[in-house]
Enzyme design. Structure first.
Site, short mmCIF file in Angstrom:
data_model
loop_
_atom_site.label_atom_id
_atom_site.label_comp_id
_atom_site.label_asym_id
_atom_site.label_seq_id
_atom_site.Cartn_x
_atom_site.Cartn_y
_atom_site.Cartn_z
CB SER A 58 42.40 42.10 30.22
OG SER A 58 42.06 41.96 31.58
CE LYS A 78 46.74 42.51 27.78
NZ LYS A 78 47.37 41.84 26.64
CE1 TYR A 88 48.16 42.21 31.18
CE2 TYR A 88 46.51 42.67 32.88
CZ TYR A 88 46.90 41.99 31.74
OH TYR A 88 46.04 41.10 31.17
N1 UFG Z 1 42.98 35.43 44.95
C1 UFG Z 1 43.24 35.05 46.23
N2 UFG Z 1 44.47 34.54 46.52
C2 UFG Z 1 45.45 34.40 45.59
C3 UFG Z 1 45.18 34.80 44.26
C4 UFG Z 1 43.93 35.32 43.98
O1 UFG Z 1 42.38 35.15 47.10
O2 UFG Z 1 46.56 33.94 45.92
C5 UFG Z 1 41.66 35.97 44.61
C6 UFG Z 1 41.71 37.41 44.11
O3 UFG Z 1 41.65 38.30 45.19
C7 UFG Z 1 40.49 37.44 43.19
C8 UFG Z 1 40.38 36.02 42.65
O4 UFG Z 1 41.12 35.21 43.54
O5 UFG Z 1 39.35 37.71 43.94
C9 UFG Z 1 40.98 35.88 41.26
O6 UFG Z 1 42.29 36.42 41.26
P1 UFG Z 1 43.30 36.24 40.05
O7 UFG Z 1 44.58 36.88 40.45
O8 UFG Z 1 43.36 34.82 39.62
O9 UFG Z 1 42.61 37.05 38.86
P2 UFG Z 1 42.18 38.59 38.79
O10 UFG Z 1 40.70 38.59 38.63
O11 UFG Z 1 42.75 39.39 39.87
O12 UFG Z 1 42.96 39.02 37.47
C10 UFG Z 1 42.61 38.49 36.23
C11 UFG Z 1 43.83 38.44 35.32
C12 UFG Z 1 44.35 39.82 35.02
C13 UFG Z 1 43.24 40.68 34.52
C14 UFG Z 1 42.05 40.63 35.42
C15 UFG Z 1 40.91 41.31 34.77
O13 UFG Z 1 44.87 37.72 35.93
O14 UFG Z 1 45.31 39.70 34.00
O15 UFG Z 1 41.66 39.29 35.68
O16 UFG Z 1 39.80 41.31 35.55
F1 UFG Z 1 43.67 41.95 34.40
#
Ligand code: UFG
Length: 346
Positions: free
Chosen positions: A127, A156, A152
């Site tokens: 990741s 990785k 988590y």
């Molecule tokens: N977000 C919101 N509201 C939500 C969910 C997400 O505003 O309800 C925003 C987050 O703050 C972020 C973006 O949308 O800015 C993407 O969020 P995600 O949770 O979809 O994804 P992340 O980038 O946080 O996480 C993903 C994977 C993880 C991994 C990570 C690595 O889910 O497993 O990328 O960068 F570790």
């Protein structure tokens, strides 16, 4: 004869799309999955799409004796693609031992079984989280690997270190870690896609569940980042593109094209979108207004992540082809078909 490949977690989101791509490319696929975060009916959907059902073994690979036995049964496999792992960032903060135990015991058991049975190739689901908060953008594979923000993420990072060490000690052993950015989207058939258990943590399933009426309101985590509209930027990649990258990595391993026995590739599109841009694109695709509000930043989120894609392009001969519109359209189609089939009892 066809090459046989073991896919752990093959009933899961990225796993199932990869199984489809592998079957389409003529590989013989065996799925190992404990169904702890996936459903067996996905195998029927894979058969509907490809005309071929993968062999299925319901196994918990974190149990050493179980893992040993199942690998002996399939010791004619040429490679393993290892997806099976827990992946909820927040849950891992609450239950770190559960994450270290499941994700690392299973990896170690698999690697032991591979060495014992001379199955000397592995592709590992890593990741972008291993880059922590990057100092340089776009993120290249030579960016510094930092302490991830969650247990988590650390599983990785540690897993990658285990793979590197093993490829040094076992001279015939080869490994590729694929560092995913933000996989979204679903297969164009609408038959397979992401099946989040409980309330989704990720943005796209949260949006589609809001839109279909399962969830009330999307919370946008922070609009005070130093980005064009203040919301965080991510590199979203279509899961079907991601699946194809696994086939490209597998071909590289089996043709022995690697330059070193342990290689790492970013899988992203190279393009970043803000949360508000994703919402706007969804509203356009679904032709509706989404109920959302801006709230505080989420702990552990970084402002901006997007991949440099050159290495994957050069060495794997792979490039993401599907754009944001296609990603969001297929996510929305999947959500709608899923809810219709839930009503019919699958
Ligand atoms: N977000 C919101 N509201 C939500 C969910 C997400 O505003 O309800 C925003 C987050 O703050 C972020 C973006 O949308 O800015 C993407 O969020 P995600 O949770 O979809 O994804 P992340 O980038 O946080 O996480 C993903 C994977 C993880 C991994 C990570 C690595 O889910 O497993 O990328 O960068 F570790």
């Amino acid at each position: 004869m066809k090459n046989k490949v073991i896919v752990t977690g093959g009933c899961g989101y990225i796993g199932s799309h990869t199984v489809v791509s592998l079957i389409e490319e003529g590989y013989e696929v065996v799925v190992f999955d404990d169904l702890s975060n996936s459903k067996e009916f996905i195998l029927n959907k894979i058969e509907e799409i490809t005309g071929k059902a993968p062999v299925f073994e319901k196994v918990n690979l974190a149990k050493e004796s179980v893992c040993k036995e199942i690998f002996q049964k399939h010791n004619d496999a040429k490679a393993v693609i290892h997806f099976a792992a827990y992946k909820a960032v927040g849950e891992s903060v609450q239950k770190p031992l559960m994450y270290y135990k499941n994700n690392l015991f299973s990896l170690i058991n698999i690697l032991n079984a591979q060495v014992e049975n001379k199955i000397e190739n592995i592709i590992f689901s890593s990741s972008a989280t291993v880059y922590g908060e990057p100092d340089l953008l776009p993120i290249t594979e030579s960016n510094e690997v930092k302490q991830p923000f969650s247990p988590y993420g650390n599983t990785k990072k540690v897993a990658e270190e285990i793979l590197l060490d093993l490829t040094k000690s076992e001279h015939n052993f080869s490994a590729i870690s694929l560092r995913y950015f933000n996989p979204i989207g679903a297969h164009s058939s609408g038959l397979i896609g992401e099946l989040p258990s409980g309330i989704p943590n990720n943005l796209l399933p949260y949006i589609t569940q809001c839109a279909i009426g399962i969830l009330e309101q999307l919370k946008v985590f922070g609009d005070d980042y130093d980005t064009k509209d203040g919301t965080a930027i991510r590199d979203y990649i279509h899961v079907v593109d991601l699946a194809k990258a696994h086939v490209a990595a597998l071909n590289r391993l089996l043709k022995k094209e690697q330059e070193t026995s342990y290689e790492v590739f970013n899988l992203g599109t190279g393009k970043g979108y803000t949360v508000l841009e994703i919402i706007r694109e969804f509203e356009k695709v679904a032709n509706m207004k989404l109920n959302y509000k801006i709230v505080e930043r989420r702990e552990g989120d970084v402002p901006e992540l997007y991949a440099a894609t050159k290495l994957a392009e050069e060495k794997l001969g792979w490039k993401a082809l599907l754009g944001l519109n296609e990603m969001i359209r297929s996510s929305w189609q999947w959500e709608q078909q899923l809810r219709a089939s839930v009503k019919e009892g699958y």
